[in-house]
Write a protein that holds these residues in place. Structure first.
Motif, short mmCIF file in Angstrom:
data_model
loop_
_atom_site.label_atom_id
_atom_site.label_comp_id
_atom_site.label_asym_id
_atom_site.label_seq_id
_atom_site.Cartn_x
_atom_site.Cartn_y
_atom_site.Cartn_z
N GLU A 134 0.83 -1.21 0.00
CA GLU A 134 0.00 0.00 0.00
C GLU A 134 0.87 1.26 0.00
OE1 GLU A 134 -3.50 0.33 -0.26
OE2 GLU A 134 -3.12 -1.73 -0.88
N ILE A 135 1.97 1.23 0.71
CA ILE A 135 2.89 2.38 0.70
C ILE A 135 3.40 2.62 -0.71
CG2 ILE A 135 5.17 3.17 1.46
CD1 ILE A 135 4.54 1.80 4.18
N GLN A 136 3.78 1.56 -1.39
CA GLN A 136 4.28 1.69 -2.76
C GLN A 136 3.19 2.18 -3.71
OE1 GLN A 136 7.49 1.43 -3.33
NE2 GLN A 136 7.20 2.03 -5.46
N LEU A 137 1.97 1.68 -3.54
CA LEU A 137 0.87 2.15 -4.37
C LEU A 137 0.63 3.65 -4.18
CD1 LEU A 137 -1.78 -0.72 -4.05
CD2 LEU A 137 -0.77 0.13 -6.16
N LYS A 138 0.70 4.10 -2.94
CA LYS A 138 0.48 5.53 -2.66
C LYS A 138 1.61 6.41 -3.16
CE LYS A 138 -2.71 4.66 1.03
NZ LYS A 138 -3.00 4.61 2.44
N LYS A 139 2.80 5.83 -3.30
CA LYS A 139 3.93 6.59 -3.87
C LYS A 139 3.76 6.78 -5.37
CE LYS A 139 7.65 5.42 -0.68
NZ LYS A 139 8.94 4.71 -0.55
N VAL A 140 3.18 5.80 -6.04
CA VAL A 140 3.11 5.80 -7.49
C VAL A 140 1.79 6.38 -8.01
CG1 VAL A 140 3.14 4.29 -9.53
CG2 VAL A 140 4.71 3.86 -7.65
N PHE A 141 0.70 6.22 -7.26
CA PHE A 141 -0.62 6.63 -7.74
C PHE A 141 -1.25 7.68 -6.82
CE2 PHE A 141 -0.03 2.32 -9.33
CZ PHE A 141 -0.37 2.46 -10.67
#
Length: 121
Positions: free
Chosen positions: A107-114
């Motif tokens: 989820e952290i990575q998703l929030k960084k990219v999107f």
């Protein structure tokens, strides 16, 4: 009893490894289906869906391999303990917690990219 518990204790890491490999390469086709990495952020659109499965799949594949090796070593080490069954139960619950915690970095990575609407930043 050792063989049964050995097989049971490998179910979570084997599932992580197999699903991780499969979903990192080819996520489930249906976002509205019953399988897959199913968080609100991942289900926003096809791009977030595929990206979440790629990230989660790679992470689970690596963690699954580590857990398989760790589980085999742990079970061989404790096989003669009098409370073997209890220790295996705790180990399996630990594996499940590790599996559940894979949501956080994904989820952290998703929030960084999107963005919150599912558009790439």
């Amino acid at each position: 009893m050792f063989a049964f518990l050995f097989i049971c204790s490998l179910l979570v890491p084997l599932s992580m490894t197999l699903l991780g490999k499969r979903w990192s390469e080819k996520p489930p086709a249906d976002i509205q289906g019953l399988s897959g990495y199913r968080t609100a952020m991942a289900k926003l659109n096809q791009d977030t869906w595929c990206y979440a499965h790629k990230i989660w799949g790679r992470m689970c594949f690596v963690i699954g391999i580590i857990l398989i090796i760790g589980t085999i070593a742990f079970l061989i080490y404790i096989r003669n303990y009098s409370n073997f069954e209890t220790l295996v139960t705790y180990w399996v619950f630990t594996q499940i917690v590790i599996l559940a915690l894979t949501v956080i970095p994904t989820e952290i990575q998703l929030k960084k990219v999107f963005t919150k609407t599912g558009q790439r930043k």
